[in-house]
Design a protein around this motif. Sequence first.
Motif, PDB file in Angstrom:
ATOM      1  N   ASN A 129       0.845  -0.997  -0.125  1.00 28.58           N
ATOM      2  CA  ASN A 129      -0.148  -0.090   0.070  1.00 28.58           C
ATOM      3  C   ASN A 129       0.774   1.296  -0.015  1.00 28.58           C
ATOM      4  OD1 ASN A 129      -2.616  -1.333   0.348  1.00 28.58           O
ATOM      5  ND2 ASN A 129      -1.830  -1.874   2.216  1.00 28.58           N
ATOM      6  N   GLN A 130       0.698   2.010  -1.114  1.00 28.13           N
ATOM      7  CA  GLN A 130       1.548   3.327  -1.397  1.00 28.13           C
ATOM      8  C   GLN A 130       0.720   4.560  -1.422  1.00 28.13           C
ATOM      9  OE1 GLN A 130       4.837   3.424  -1.291  1.00 28.13           O
ATOM     10  NE2 GLN A 130       5.031   1.043  -0.673  1.00 28.13           N
ATOM     11  N   ARG A 131       1.075   5.505  -1.361  1.00 24.45           N
ATOM     12  CA  ARG A 131       0.476   7.044  -1.598  1.00 24.45           C
ATOM     13  C   ARG A 131       1.000   7.684  -2.737  1.00 24.45           C
ATOM     14  NH1 ARG A 131      -0.442  10.084   3.116  1.00 24.45           N
ATOM     15  NH2 ARG A 131      -0.502   8.211   4.141  1.00 24.45           N
ATOM     16  N   ILE A 269      15.989  23.325   3.866  1.00 26.82           N
ATOM     17  CA  ILE A 269      14.855  23.507   3.707  1.00 26.82           C
ATOM     18  C   ILE A 269      14.098  22.397   4.996  1.00 26.82           C
ATOM     19  CG2 ILE A 269      14.563  21.545   2.006  1.00 26.82           C
ATOM     20  CD1 ILE A 269      11.981  22.990   1.176  1.00 26.82           C
ATOM     21  N   VAL A 270      13.106  22.777   5.444  1.00 29.20           N
ATOM     22  CA  VAL A 270      12.592  21.878   6.461  1.00 29.20           C
ATOM     23  C   VAL A 270      11.306  21.517   5.913  1.00 29.20           C
ATOM     24  CG1 VAL A 270      11.686  21.671   8.837  1.00 29.20           C
ATOM     25  CG2 VAL A 270      13.617  23.235   8.402  1.00 29.20           C
ATOM     26  N   CYS A 271      10.987  20.126   5.817  1.00 27.46           N
ATOM     27  CA  CYS A 271       9.966  19.474   4.976  1.00 27.46           C
ATOM     28  C   CYS A 271       9.081  18.625   5.968  1.00 27.46           C
ATOM     29  CB  CYS A 271      10.382  18.701   4.162  1.00 27.46           C
ATOM     30  SG  CYS A 271      11.411  19.745   2.860  1.00 27.46           S
ATOM     31  N   ASN A 272       7.803  18.325   5.654  1.00 26.53           N
ATOM     32  CA  ASN A 272       7.035  17.498   6.622  1.00 26.53           C
ATOM     33  C   ASN A 272       6.219  16.837   5.834  1.00 26.53           C
ATOM     34  OD1 ASN A 272       7.034  18.772   9.685  1.00 26.53           O
ATOM     35  ND2 ASN A 272       7.349  20.401   8.154  1.00 26.53           N
ATOM     36  N   THR A 273       6.021  15.521   6.055  1.00 32.84           N
ATOM     37  CA  THR A 273       5.190  14.233   5.446  1.00 32.84           C
ATOM     38  C   THR A 273       3.882  14.567   5.781  1.00 32.84           C
ATOM     39  OG1 THR A 273       5.258  12.788   7.445  1.00 32.84           O
ATOM     40  CG2 THR A 273       7.222  12.826   6.027  1.00 32.84           C
ATOM     41  N   ASP A 274       2.944  14.109   4.919  1.00 36.36           N
ATOM     42  CA  ASP A 274       1.735  13.884   5.360  1.00 36.36           C
ATOM     43  C   ASP A 274       1.544  13.083   6.651  1.00 36.36           C
ATOM     44  OD1 ASP A 274      -0.979  14.213   5.253  1.00 36.36           O
ATOM     45  OD2 ASP A 274      -1.080  13.397   3.085  1.00 36.36           O
ATOM     46  N   TYR A 275       0.186  12.766   7.165  1.00 34.01           N
ATOM     47  CA  TYR A 275      -0.227  11.726   8.247  1.00 34.01           C
ATOM     48  C   TYR A 275      -0.024  10.552   7.562  1.00 34.01           C
ATOM     49  CZ  TYR A 275      -1.169  16.010  10.816  1.00 34.01           C
ATOM     50  OH  TYR A 275      -1.133  17.213  11.602  1.00 34.01           O
ATOM     51  N   LEU A 276       1.011   9.783   8.106  1.00 29.06           N
ATOM     52  CA  LEU A 276       1.139   8.336   7.665  1.00 29.06           C
ATOM     53  C   LEU A 276       0.489   7.078   8.275  1.00 29.06           C
ATOM     54  CD1 LEU A 276       4.914   8.986   6.892  1.00 29.06           C
ATOM     55  CD2 LEU A 276       3.062   9.531   5.203  1.00 29.06           C
ATOM     56  N   ASN A 277       0.635   6.162   7.747  1.00 26.29           N
ATOM     57  CA  ASN A 277       0.179   4.809   8.467  1.00 26.29           C
ATOM     58  C   ASN A 277       1.370   4.043   9.005  1.00 26.29           C
ATOM     59  OD1 ASN A 277       0.912   3.007   6.200  1.00 26.29           O
ATOM     60  ND2 ASN A 277      -0.951   3.952   5.151  1.00 26.29           N
ATOM     61  N   GLU A 278       1.287   2.921   9.832  1.00 26.10           N
ATOM     62  CA  GLU A 278       2.656   2.448  10.278  1.00 26.10           C
ATOM     63  C   GLU A 278       3.269   1.773   9.194  1.00 26.10           C
ATOM     64  OE1 GLU A 278       2.491   0.239  14.008  1.00 26.10           O
ATOM     65  OE2 GLU A 278       0.724   1.292  14.828  1.00 26.10           O
ATOM     66  N   GLU A 280       3.967   2.825   6.293  1.00 21.10           N
ATOM     67  CA  GLU A 280       5.000   3.673   5.731  1.00 21.10           C
ATOM     68  C   GLU A 280       6.154   4.022   6.443  1.00 21.10           C
ATOM     69  OE1 GLU A 280       2.283   6.397   3.011  1.00 21.10           O
ATOM     70  OE2 GLU A 280       1.405   6.026   4.748  1.00 21.10           O
ATOM     71  N   ASN A 281       6.241   3.548   7.736  1.00 27.55           N
ATOM     72  CA  ASN A 281       7.497   3.684   8.553  1.00 27.55           C
ATOM     73  C   ASN A 281       8.781   2.891   7.726  1.00 27.55           C
ATOM     74  OD1 ASN A 281       6.643   5.248  10.562  1.00 27.55           O
ATOM     75  ND2 ASN A 281       6.277   3.525  11.952  1.00 27.55           N
ATOM     76  N   GLU A 282       8.305   2.196   7.184  1.00 24.18           N
ATOM     77  CA  GLU A 282       9.599   1.225   6.164  1.00 24.18           C
ATOM     78  C   GLU A 282      10.002   2.205   5.130  1.00 24.18           C
ATOM     79  OE1 GLU A 282      12.303  -1.357   4.712  1.00 24.18           O
ATOM     80  OE2 GLU A 282      11.042  -1.269   6.895  1.00 24.18           O
ATOM     81  N   TYR A 313      10.595   6.626  15.571  1.00 22.49           N
ATOM     82  CA  TYR A 313       9.472   6.298  14.865  1.00 22.49           C
ATOM     83  C   TYR A 313       8.081   6.038  15.719  1.00 22.49           C
ATOM     84  CZ  TYR A 313      12.706   4.621  11.499  1.00 22.49           C
ATOM     85  OH  TYR A 313      13.792   4.452  10.398  1.00 22.49           O
ATOM     86  N   LYS A 314       7.134   6.745  15.049  1.00 26.11           N
ATOM     87  CA  LYS A 314       5.768   6.882  15.816  1.00 26.11           C
ATOM     88  C   LYS A 314       4.949   5.594  15.386  1.00 26.11           C
ATOM     89  CE  LYS A 314       6.300  11.593  15.694  1.00 26.11           C
ATOM     90  NZ  LYS A 314       5.463  12.991  15.077  1.00 26.11           N
TER      91      LYS A 314
END
Length: 339
Positions: A129-131, A269-278, A280-282, A313-314
Amino acid sequence: SLRTTPNVFFDTATLTLYTYNGDKNILPILADYELSKQVVQLGQTTISFDINHLIKENTNPTIDNYLLSGVRPTQPDATCWVKYNALCFDYNEQVFQVQGTLLAMYGYGYFKQGYNPQLTSKVLISNNNQRHFRGEDSKLYFMTDGLTSLTVNGNAVTVTANLDLNTEYIQSINIKAYDTGDVITCTFVYEDEERTITYNVLEGCKYPVINCVFINKYGFPQSLFLSLVNKITDEVDGEDYRGLTSNFGVYNTTDHQYSTFNLNGRSAIVCNTDYLNEEENENVKQMLLSEKKWFIEDGEILPVNLESKSVAYKTQLNDKLIQYSFNFKYSFDIINNVQ
């Protein structure tokens, strides 16, 4: 590690290596490496040669064709053929020989997987599952050996390959070409495997989407989208010297008493990801471990370096929401100093 077990008594072993691109059946005239080693103790049954660093010198994954659509072969030096010939000797008498040809990729395995980890899938991405963000380039790499069919959203995709060419043994598709709907399903059917990769297609929000491309654990480019707030700063560095504030004895208060030279800088540059699922930690982990990273901004490919050296990792259990912030620097000076 090239490990061989002759099952005969031997005291020395030699290994001849050819590393090359193009047609598997056309060898270079000269071997790239000729190695030899003695047994640690008489009677040992196995001997190994660590050849990964030698082969690594002949592979160089890039994203030169990352923005192209359609089924695409890999770059010529993204992989290489490795022809090996190992001989074992008892004193000066040859008692064993093994030879073969391998396809080498610029990948790695984790420590817990042991030496020479084997691929568990011919589709060269970790998560099913990818985005994907609509309109952005995102490549999916796969092996063509044994592939019987590839369908995207139920539509057949034609894949032709000459397996003697390293560029066609592994190929890719650009997900961007299929992002008209909300979900993209890519189904690969092999002689011994069937796997479906699903992409959830997202729309960009008020912040510009930064497409961070990294070399994944299989040795091929993969996208990680940084879609939330980002902030750019310029870090400038130079040298100062103290000069005169007079011109032939005429004092001038508009002259600089301290002058700056060799001035240049780099953008951070400081960048932020979207809200991910677990799962996608990989992807985050492989991005951290990648030796090469790029940003695709407005269709332009820019090399970057990751300044963040650690990530906690969250999980949904501990943190509820999973989102990460990273510090990058562009891998070039603001003022061009390349002549």
